[in-house]
Design a protein around this motif. Structure first.
Motif, mmCIF file in Angstrom:
data_model
loop_
_atom_site.group_PDB
_atom_site.id
_atom_site.type_symbol
_atom_site.label_atom_id
_atom_site.label_comp_id
_atom_site.label_asym_id
_atom_site.label_seq_id
_atom_site.Cartn_x
_atom_site.Cartn_y
_atom_site.Cartn_z
ATOM 1 N N ALA A 141 0.863 -1.181 0.000
ATOM 2 C CA ALA A 141 0.000 0.000 0.000
ATOM 3 C C ALA A 141 0.893 1.223 0.000
ATOM 4 O O ALA A 141 1.773 1.362 0.832
ATOM 5 N N THR A 155 1.002 5.181 0.191
ATOM 6 C CA THR A 155 0.234 6.364 0.529
ATOM 7 C C THR A 155 0.967 7.596 0.035
ATOM 8 O O THR A 155 2.124 7.805 0.342
ATOM 9 N N SER A 183 -13.967 5.333 -3.607
ATOM 10 C CA SER A 183 -12.682 5.202 -4.291
ATOM 11 C C SER A 183 -12.823 5.808 -5.679
ATOM 12 O O SER A 183 -13.928 5.998 -6.176
ATOM 13 N N ASN A 199 -11.910 6.562 0.671
ATOM 14 C CA ASN A 199 -10.851 5.615 1.025
ATOM 15 C C ASN A 199 -9.646 5.846 0.122
ATOM 16 O O ASN A 199 -9.198 6.960 -0.037
ATOM 17 N N GLN A 200 -9.137 4.780 -0.478
ATOM 18 C CA GLN A 200 -7.988 4.903 -1.376
ATOM 19 C C GLN A 200 -8.422 5.457 -2.719
ATOM 20 O O GLN A 200 -9.559 5.266 -3.147
ATOM 21 N N SER A 250 -6.842 1.709 -7.011
ATOM 22 C CA SER A 250 -6.548 0.341 -6.572
ATOM 23 C C SER A 250 -6.285 -0.538 -7.795
ATOM 24 O O SER A 250 -7.100 -0.575 -8.716
ATOM 25 N N GLY A 306 -8.818 9.310 1.858
ATOM 26 C CA GLY A 306 -9.134 8.873 3.219
ATOM 27 C C GLY A 306 -10.037 9.829 3.975
ATOM 28 O O GLY A 306 -10.004 9.868 5.203
ATOM 29 N N HIS A 309 -12.488 7.260 5.755
ATOM 30 C CA HIS A 309 -11.732 6.323 6.596
ATOM 31 C C HIS A 309 -10.244 6.593 6.398
ATOM 32 O O HIS A 309 -9.623 6.035 5.493
ATOM 33 N N ARG A 360 -7.560 5.590 7.709
ATOM 34 C CA ARG A 360 -6.626 4.455 7.747
ATOM 35 C C ARG A 360 -6.552 3.738 6.401
ATOM 36 O O ARG A 360 -5.614 2.978 6.139
ATOM 37 N N TYR A 361 -7.546 3.946 5.558
ATOM 38 C CA TYR A 361 -7.558 3.330 4.234
ATOM 39 C C TYR A 361 -7.330 4.360 3.130
ATOM 40 O O TYR A 361 -7.712 4.139 1.989
ATOM 41 N N GLU A 408 -4.962 5.326 1.145
ATOM 42 C CA GLU A 408 -3.815 5.261 0.239
ATOM 43 C C GLU A 408 -4.108 6.014 -1.051
ATOM 44 O O GLU A 408 -5.210 5.940 -1.591
ATOM 45 N N TYR A 417 -2.930 2.005 -4.261
ATOM 46 C CA TYR A 417 -2.869 0.704 -3.586
ATOM 47 C C TYR A 417 -2.696 -0.375 -4.643
ATOM 48 O O TYR A 417 -3.502 -0.501 -5.554
#
Length: 215
Positions: free
Chosen positions: A15, A17, A137, A159-160, A163, A185, A188, A190-191, A193, A196
């Motif tokens: 991943a 970031t 995404s 999120n990311q 992907s 993000g 969220h 923490r996700y 990126e 990814y």
């Protein structure tokens, strides 16, 4: 310029970031080609406008039903609904999807839901010069090969942003170049990126993935 080539070992998930603080956009300005309309082979627009006798379709799916190898499909409207392509093979020449005018089309979702562009089990697609914002995404590439993501602007994503998941059908050969990604993000962190890549299968030739000038 920096040219990154990334290889992902077997059973690994990488991943990446990416964060960017931009104080100026001057260096990212790219001149629009003079004959941008005439280079299009098909145009997507919900408006009843003719573009130099170029075939015009209401949706991308309708245009792909009439696909010819090497088609350059241009999105004419400033706002574009989500794009989903599945089980598509471009043949010996890639399909290109881009705005009619450089960075002139945005795919914008609300409430951090949905994915701006989804490509699954497909081969030979170039996505060039789109703005994607507001979804959970931005771009999902799954089980697909020979995919290029060029000069896109991605921001305000739940999120990311991008992907790449090549696992189940042995996807390979990706070029990610000149994209700008920021403010991921938002739903969220923490996700969040920016890029990814991975699902435990991307193992072989280092040349199968190239990332260039993407921030």
């Amino acid at each position: 310029m920096i040219h990154h080539i990334i290889s992902i070992n077997k059973h690994s998930i990488v991943a990446i970031t990416l964060f960017i603080i931009m104080t100026t956009f001057t260096s990212f300005v790219i001149a629009e080609p003079i004959n941008i309309v005439t280079s299009c082979t098909k145009i997507i627009s919900k408006r009843n406008i003719q573009y130099n006798a170029i075939p015009t379709f209401k949706t991308l799916n309708l245009a792909l039903e009439k696909y010819v190898e090497g088609d350059i499909v241009c999105l004419a409207d400033s706002k574009q609904s989500m794009i989903s392509i599945e089980n598509f093979d471009s043949g010996s020449k890639p399909l290109t999807i881009r705005p009619l005018h450089y960075l002139g089309t945005i795919i914008k979702n609300r409430d951090y839901k949905g994915t701006g562009i989804t490509v699954k089990r497909s081969n030979g697609i170039i996505i060039d010069g789109l703005i994607i914002s507001g979804g959970l995404s931005a771009i999902l590439i799954q089980d697909s090969s020979n995919i290029s993501l060029l000069s896109n602007r991605v921001f305000d994503i739940g999120n990311q942003a991008i992907s790449i998941k090549p696992r189940y059908h042995g996807g390979s050969h990706y070029l990610i170049e000149d994209n700008i990604i920021f403010n991921t993000g938002r739903l969220h962190p923490r996700y969040g990126e920016g890029l990814y890549i991975g699902d435990g299968s991307y193992t072989k030739d280092k040349s199968r993935l190239k990332i260039q000038y993407t921030v």
